[in-house]
Design a protein around this motif. Structure first.
Motif, PDB file in Angstrom:
ATOM      1  N   VAL A   1      14.707   0.529   2.252  1.00  0.00           N
ATOM      2  CA  VAL A   1      14.974   0.859   0.880  1.00  0.00           C
ATOM      3  C   VAL A   1      13.901   2.008   0.752  1.00  0.00           C
ATOM      4  N   GLU A   2      12.786   1.782   0.891  1.00  0.00           N
ATOM      5  CA  GLU A   2      11.689   2.983   0.377  1.00  0.00           C
ATOM      6  C   GLU A   2      11.937   3.986   1.565  1.00  0.00           C
ATOM      7  N   MET A   3      12.295   4.130   2.675  1.00  0.00           N
ATOM      8  CA  MET A   3      12.644   5.151   3.550  1.00  0.00           C
ATOM      9  C   MET A   3      13.728   5.985   3.262  1.00  0.00           C
ATOM     10  N   GLY A   4      14.822   5.192   2.522  1.00  0.00           N
ATOM     11  CA  GLY A   4      16.094   5.676   2.051  1.00  0.00           C
ATOM     12  C   GLY A   4      16.900   5.367   2.953  1.00  0.00           C
ATOM     13  N   ASN A   5      16.965   4.293   3.732  1.00  0.00           N
ATOM     14  CA  ASN A   5      18.035   3.711   4.875  1.00  0.00           C
ATOM     15  C   ASN A   5      18.750   2.977   4.172  1.00  0.00           C
ATOM     16  N   TYR A   6      19.413   3.118   3.053  1.00  0.00           N
ATOM     17  CA  TYR A   6      20.134   2.093   2.105  1.00  0.00           C
ATOM     18  C   TYR A   6      21.355   1.262   2.754  1.00  0.00           C
ATOM     19  N   GLU A   7      22.126   2.038   3.720  1.00  0.00           N
ATOM     20  CA  GLU A   7      23.149   1.432   4.408  1.00  0.00           C
ATOM     21  C   GLU A   7      22.518   0.390   5.202  1.00  0.00           C
ATOM     22  N   LYS A   8      21.546   0.358   6.006  1.00  0.00           N
ATOM     23  CA  LYS A   8      20.565  -0.488   6.952  1.00  0.00           C
ATOM     24  C   LYS A   8      20.172  -1.647   5.941  1.00  0.00           C
TER      25      LYS A   8
ATOM     26  N   ILE B   1      11.114 -11.741   7.736  1.00  0.00           N
ATOM     27  CA  ILE B   1      11.207 -10.311   8.400  1.00  0.00           C
ATOM     28  C   ILE B   1      12.221  -9.539   8.050  1.00  0.00           C
ATOM     29  N   HIS B   2      13.340 -10.193   7.556  1.00  0.00           N
ATOM     30  CA  HIS B   2      14.627  -9.503   7.187  1.00  0.00           C
ATOM     31  C   HIS B   2      14.057  -9.023   5.652  1.00  0.00           C
ATOM     32  N   GLY B   3      13.359  -9.695   4.769  1.00  0.00           N
ATOM     33  CA  GLY B   3      13.086  -9.165   3.530  1.00  0.00           C
ATOM     34  C   GLY B   3      12.026  -7.847   3.789  1.00  0.00           C
ATOM     35  N   VAL B   4      10.940  -8.005   4.636  1.00  0.00           N
ATOM     36  CA  VAL B   4      10.234  -6.877   5.237  1.00  0.00           C
ATOM     37  C   VAL B   4      10.910  -5.535   5.378  1.00  0.00           C
ATOM     38  N   LEU B   5      11.878  -5.737   6.146  1.00  0.00           N
ATOM     39  CA  LEU B   5      12.712  -4.776   6.651  1.00  0.00           C
ATOM     40  C   LEU B   5      13.539  -4.216   5.810  1.00  0.00           C
ATOM     41  N   ILE B   6      14.060  -5.047   4.985  1.00  0.00           N
ATOM     42  CA  ILE B   6      15.002  -4.549   3.619  1.00  0.00           C
ATOM     43  C   ILE B   6      14.112  -3.572   2.631  1.00  0.00           C
ATOM     44  N   ASP B   7      12.932  -4.081   2.367  1.00  0.00           N
ATOM     45  CA  ASP B   7      12.061  -3.306   1.452  1.00  0.00           C
ATOM     46  C   ASP B   7      11.762  -2.050   2.404  1.00  0.00           C
TER      47      ASP B   7
ATOM     48  N   LEU C   1       0.748  -1.059  -0.059  1.00  0.00           N
ATOM     49  CA  LEU C   1      -0.055  -0.192  -0.126  1.00  0.00           C
ATOM     50  C   LEU C   1       0.864   1.260   0.039  1.00  0.00           C
ATOM     51  N   HIS C   2       2.144   1.128  -0.059  1.00  0.00           N
ATOM     52  CA  HIS C   2       3.060   2.347  -0.004  1.00  0.00           C
ATOM     53  C   HIS C   2       3.005   2.787   1.248  1.00  0.00           C
ATOM     54  N   ASP C   3       2.882   2.186   2.393  1.00  0.00           N
ATOM     55  CA  ASP C   3       2.584   2.834   3.742  1.00  0.00           C
ATOM     56  C   ASP C   3       3.818   2.477   4.233  1.00  0.00           C
ATOM     57  N   PHE C   4       5.146   3.267   3.995  1.00  0.00           N
ATOM     58  CA  PHE C   4       6.466   2.555   4.139  1.00  0.00           C
ATOM     59  C   PHE C   4       6.823   2.865   5.585  1.00  0.00           C
ATOM     60  N   GLN C   5       6.611   3.787   6.381  1.00  0.00           N
ATOM     61  CA  GLN C   5       6.870   4.131   7.660  1.00  0.00           C
ATOM     62  C   GLN C   5       6.113   3.026   8.492  1.00  0.00           C
ATOM     63  N   ASP C   6       4.890   3.046   8.256  1.00  0.00           N
ATOM     64  CA  ASP C   6       4.100   1.960   9.279  1.00  0.00           C
ATOM     65  C   ASP C   6       4.612   0.529   8.934  1.00  0.00           C
ATOM     66  N   ALA C   7       4.989   0.244   7.814  1.00  0.00           N
ATOM     67  CA  ALA C   7       5.491  -1.177   7.597  1.00  0.00           C
ATOM     68  C   ALA C   7       6.935  -1.236   8.337  1.00  0.00           C
ATOM     69  N   LEU C   8       7.626  -0.120   8.283  1.00  0.00           N
ATOM     70  CA  LEU C   8       9.015  -0.388   9.083  1.00  0.00           C
ATOM     71  C   LEU C   8       8.446  -0.536  10.372  1.00  0.00           C
ATOM     72  N   THR C   9       7.762   0.253  11.055  1.00  0.00           N
ATOM     73  CA  THR C   9       7.373   0.194  12.368  1.00  0.00           C
ATOM     74  C   THR C   9       6.757  -1.379  12.834  1.00  0.00           C
TER      75      THR C   9
ATOM     76  N   ASN D   1      14.401   9.037   0.129  1.00  0.00           N
ATOM     77  CA  ASN D   1      14.402   7.897  -0.938  1.00  0.00           C
ATOM     78  C   ASN D   1      14.923   8.730  -2.252  1.00  0.00           C
ATOM     79  N   ILE D   2      15.705   7.961  -3.135  1.00  0.00           N
ATOM     80  CA  ILE D   2      16.289   8.474  -4.229  1.00  0.00           C
ATOM     81  C   ILE D   2      15.295   8.631  -5.307  1.00  0.00           C
ATOM     82  N   ASP D   3      14.181   7.678  -5.434  1.00  0.00           N
ATOM     83  CA  ASP D   3      13.335   7.797  -6.470  1.00  0.00           C
ATOM     84  C   ASP D   3      12.505   9.204  -6.397  1.00  0.00           C
ATOM     85  N   VAL D   4      12.140   9.482  -5.096  1.00  0.00           N
ATOM     86  CA  VAL D   4      11.118  10.458  -4.583  1.00  0.00           C
ATOM     87  C   VAL D   4      12.168  11.966  -5.122  1.00  0.00           C
ATOM     88  N   ASN D   5      13.335  11.891  -4.839  1.00  0.00           N
ATOM     89  CA  ASN D   5      14.332  13.110  -5.035  1.00  0.00           C
ATOM     90  C   ASN D   5      14.292  13.240  -6.620  1.00  0.00           C
TER      91      ASN D   5
END
Length: 411
Positions: free
Chosen positions: A169-176, A160-166, A137-145, A368-372
């Protein structure tokens, strides 16, 4: 692993403490929100004949009936609620009926999570599944929480690693995201972990490595399954994005050999044909995809074709349909800010309207690089090069080699 850098995933004491606090808060909220009311089970929508896939549709109907009856007979059957939600999620991808299935999935998942009888294992599975829906649903912050809350219950689980990766990434936390992907590949090297490694390699400029990892994902999948078809589609999109159109088309055609009428492959062939200047053939394939499922992306591609051929009336008529579809998605809880921004910028040549939507998304995830990149394109079109440069700088932080990003860098 990554060719540019390899990071070993470690749970720090600080991170663990934050997650523990978040989970305790969640547990308190869970107890406070518990309800004994009966659950309303969403309908299973009839699949179109072209996507029934023989026995697959029979199995889906049998599973739906089984889960629905189990929940009806026992309101505390939380396992069946989760399995039903996962069935809804698959049907959303197969049919394109996101507005129906994602809210239905969230309803049964929340009912399970808030049920006093649920154990920790099922709570973990329900929350992980819920985070996946929030991502869709592109509700990325809630997904991270939600994902971080679930990780406390089972921190070594690959899913759960897959979920947290996605989400990262969407929140722009690329190193994490890189660290989590390294860990996921160690825990379970499979189609899901390879595909995430591929994406992270691509956005960090390693296109060759991205192709290799996605090919490994395809090889790890079972031919004919929807998830394997999706991995093949993504592999084709990488080749298409960097100009290897014939190779991309060949991959899309190979998908249809094992999963006939897979709409996304049909639509992708239409996109390739448009890029090759074969507009009549492109239109035929895009309309074929639209006839299979009502996926808004197919309508947008066809509108671009109409614009390319200066078929203004047909384009405007289709744009009205697209706006209705995007609004319906938005009304059902699907964040479509970037889709609206792209519509106004690329199809309607209205960067000011595009800016209003892109800014909404930037406020949610400014790293997020796509938003920018979207904002850089909009301000470049408006003519404000200085502001465009500010967003372009952030869009380049991962050294991605997207052709449109490189082209904008040259301006």
């Amino acid at each position: 692993m990554f060719s540019s850098k390899k990071l070993i995933y470690i749970f720090s004491i600080c991170f663990s403490a934050i997650v523990i606090v978040a989970f305790l808060a969640f547990k308190g909220q869970k107890d406070a929100n518990h309800s004994t009311s009966s659950i309303s089970v969403g309908d299973l929508l009839q699949r179109g004949e072209k996507i029934q896939m023989g026995k697959e549709w029979d199995e889906v109907q049998n599973q739906y009936a089984s889960y629905k009856n189990a929940i009806k007979n026992d309101v505390d059957d939380n396992k069946s609620k989760i399995l039903l939600a996962q069935l809804y999620i698959k049907e959303a991808r197969v049919t394109g009926e996101h507005g129906h299935y994602y809210p239905s999935a969230l309803e049964v998942l929340d009912d399970a999570i808030n049920n006093e009888s649920i154990d920790d294992d099922l709570t973990f599975l329900a929350m992980t599944t819920k985070a996946g829906v929030q991502l869709s649903l592109h509700d990325f912050q809630d997904a991270l929480t939600t994902g971080n809350q679930a990780a406390l219950l089972n921190p070594t689980n690959a899913q759960i690693h897959g979920v947290l990766i996605d989400a990262n990434v969407e929140m722009g936390n690329y190193e994490k995201a890189i660290a989590l992907t390294d860990r996921m590949l160690t825990i379970k090297p499979d189609i899901r972990s390879y595909s995430r490694a591929s994406y992270l390699r691509e956005i960090h400029g390693d296109v060759k490595g991205a192709k290799q990892a996605m090919n490994m994902a395809v090889q790890a999948g079972f031919p004919g399954l929807e998830e394997t078809a999706w991995a093949m589609l993504t592999l084709g999109e990488i080749y298409q994005r960097y100009g290897a159109l014939d190779t991309a088309k060949m991959i899309y055609e190979s998908i249809l050999e094992t999963r006939p009428n897979y709409p996304f492959a049909v639509g992708a062939i239409g996109d390739v044909l448009m890029q090759q200047g074969k507009n009549q053939l492109s239109e035929k394939e895009l309309k074929k995809a639209m006839d299979i499922i009502p996926e808004v992306g197919f309508y947008i591609s066809l509108a671009h074709l109409y614009k390319k051929e200066n078929r203004v009336n047909e384009m405007n008529s289709l744009v009205q349909e697209i706006k209705v579809m995007l609004k319906e998605d938005t009304d059902s809880g699907h964040n479509m800010n970037l889709e609206f921004a792209d519509l106004y910028l690329e199809l309607l040549d209205d960067p000011r309207s595009a800016l209003s939507y892109a800014q909404l998304e930037y406020d949610k995830r400014p790293k997020n690089i796509d938003v920018n990149l979207m904002l850089a394109k909009i301000y470049d079109e408006i003519g404000d090069k200085d502001i465009a440069q500010t967003y372009l700088k952030q869009a380049n932080v991962t050294n991605a080699k997207y052709p449109e990003l490189l082209a904008l860098n040259k301006i």
